[in-house]
Write an enzyme that holds these catalytic residues in place. Structure first.
Site, PDB file in Angstrom:
ATOM      1  N   ARG A   1      32.717  -6.734  23.256  1.00 10.24           N
ATOM      2  CA  ARG A   1      31.884  -6.803  24.015  1.00 10.24           C
ATOM      3  C   ARG A   1      30.630  -5.798  24.396  1.00 10.24           C
ATOM      4  O   ARG A   1      30.691  -5.803  25.908  1.00 10.24           O
ATOM      5  CB  ARG A   1      33.259  -6.671  24.962  1.00 10.24           C
ATOM      6  CG  ARG A   1      34.390  -7.294  25.125  1.00 10.24           C
ATOM      7  CD  ARG A   1      35.677  -6.840  26.085  1.00 10.24           C
ATOM      8  NE  ARG A   1      36.555  -8.269  26.147  1.00 10.24           N
ATOM      9  CZ  ARG A   1      35.958  -8.815  27.606  1.00 10.24           C
ATOM     10  NH1 ARG A   1      35.529  -8.139  28.249  1.00 10.24           N
ATOM     11  NH2 ARG A   1      37.460  -9.619  27.975  1.00 10.24           N
TER      12      ARG A   1
ATOM     13  N   ILE B   1      43.224  -9.209  21.050  1.00 10.58           N
ATOM     14  CA  ILE B   1      44.430  -9.069  21.699  1.00 10.58           C
ATOM     15  C   ILE B   1      44.852 -10.767  21.949  1.00 10.58           C
ATOM     16  O   ILE B   1      45.692 -11.539  21.695  1.00 10.58           O
ATOM     17  CB  ILE B   1      44.078  -8.294  23.398  1.00 10.58           C
ATOM     18  CG1 ILE B   1      44.758  -7.180  23.273  1.00 10.58           C
ATOM     19  CG2 ILE B   1      46.142  -8.884  24.408  1.00 10.58           C
ATOM     20  CD1 ILE B   1      44.444  -6.037  24.263  1.00 10.58           C
ATOM     21  N   SER B   2      43.302 -11.932  22.516  1.00  9.38           N
ATOM     22  CA  SER B   2      44.270 -13.308  22.722  1.00  9.38           C
ATOM     23  C   SER B   2      45.539 -13.336  23.211  1.00  9.38           C
ATOM     24  O   SER B   2      46.226 -14.188  22.853  1.00  9.38           O
ATOM     25  CB  SER B   2      42.972 -13.903  21.591  1.00  9.38           C
ATOM     26  OG  SER B   2      44.002 -13.588  20.739  1.00  9.38           O
TER      27      SER B   2
ATOM     28  N   THR C   1      43.394  -1.928  12.760  1.00 11.13           N
ATOM     29  CA  THR C   1      43.981  -1.215  11.582  1.00 11.13           C
ATOM     30  C   THR C   1      43.750  -2.162  10.395  1.00 11.13           C
ATOM     31  O   THR C   1      43.875  -2.212   9.035  1.00 11.13           O
ATOM     32  CB  THR C   1      45.082  -0.930  11.636  1.00 11.13           C
ATOM     33  OG1 THR C   1      44.432   0.260  13.021  1.00 11.13           O
ATOM     34  CG2 THR C   1      45.326   0.065  10.676  1.00 11.13           C
TER      35      THR C   1
ATOM     36  N   LYS D   1      46.079  -4.999  14.958  1.00  8.77           N
ATOM     37  CA  LYS D   1      44.819  -5.713  14.765  1.00  8.77           C
ATOM     38  C   LYS D   1      43.833  -5.560  13.812  1.00  8.77           C
ATOM     39  O   LYS D   1      43.675  -5.830  12.542  1.00  8.77           O
ATOM     40  CB  LYS D   1      44.929  -6.051  16.072  1.00  8.77           C
ATOM     41  CG  LYS D   1      45.770  -6.617  16.850  1.00  8.77           C
ATOM     42  CD  LYS D   1      44.943  -7.561  18.794  1.00  8.77           C
ATOM     43  CE  LYS D   1      44.783  -7.259  19.077  1.00  8.77           C
ATOM     44  NZ  LYS D   1      45.615  -5.634  19.644  1.00  8.77           N
TER      45      LYS D   1
END
Length: 208
Positions: A70, A110-111, A45, A43
């Protein structure tokens, strides 16, 4: 005057300059490219490669990376289910603002929960939410393990790790699906070009 959530007696302040004017200035259309997938699926990358390719074409973008957020905006959140929901909600709201500003916002997280991603899509009110699914197998992601997190999760040192002891819900109707080829992740440039091709076809890279 209205009440929104826990906020009362608030008013929406209209701006004299709207999204259309900002898009004309930038010669592009604001949108959100939401990259989802397992840890290690590529992701970040893709996000970095896509941002670089867009910059080379004179298009303005901004990356919202899950780990980076975060460090600041979401530093008060953990990884419990309710914290994951709030994490995605906040990112969705910020991404919506970037798109409204006329930027191509690249959200890389990631979700894992489908309903949270769908809630972000609903925030946009039009077709400017582009979900990109990094469909890489758990075996490939674990073999890559660039941050060493799978090893820690397998050793029981990380609890609630997506793909190991917490679920990942694959998209049902994503705009773009990127798959591994012969057990390997496609090259960053190849993946970025596929996304850019979609953006071009849908008219996001020019303002007409």
């Amino acid at each position: 005057m209205s009440t929104v959530g826990n906020s009362t007696n608030i008013f929406w302040q209209e701006s004299p300059i709207g999204k259309a004017e900002r898009q004309k200035l930038l010669n592009q259309k604001g949108c959100v490219v939401w990259i989802t997938g397992l840890s290690g699926s590529g992701k970040s990358t893709l996000a970095c490669s896509l941002s670089r390719e867009l910059n080379n074409r004179g298009k303005l973008s901004y990356i919202l990376d899950g780990d980076n957020l975060r460090h600041g905006l979401n530093k008060d959140l953990g990884f419990k289910a309710e914290d994951r929901v709030e994490n995605i909600r906040r990112v969705g709201e910020v991404a919506k603002l970037f798109a409204d500003a006329g930027l191509i916002c690249i959200a890389s997280l990631i979700s894992p929960y489908r309903k949270d991603r769908d809630a972000c899509r609903e925030m946009m009110q039009d077709s400017s939410f582009i979900e990109v699914y990094m469909n890489m197998s758990l075996q490939l992601c674990e073999a890559r393990d660039p941050k060493g997190l799978y090893k820690l999760a397998r050793a029981g040192k990380i609890k609630g790790f997506t793909g190991i002891d917490d679920p990942y819900e694959s998209p049902l109707n994503c705009e773009i699906e990127l798959k591994e080829k012969e057990g390997e992740c496609p090259s960053p440039v190849a993946m970025a070009e596929e996304v850019i091709s979609y953006l071009e076809d849908k008219g996001f890279l020019q303002n007409e």
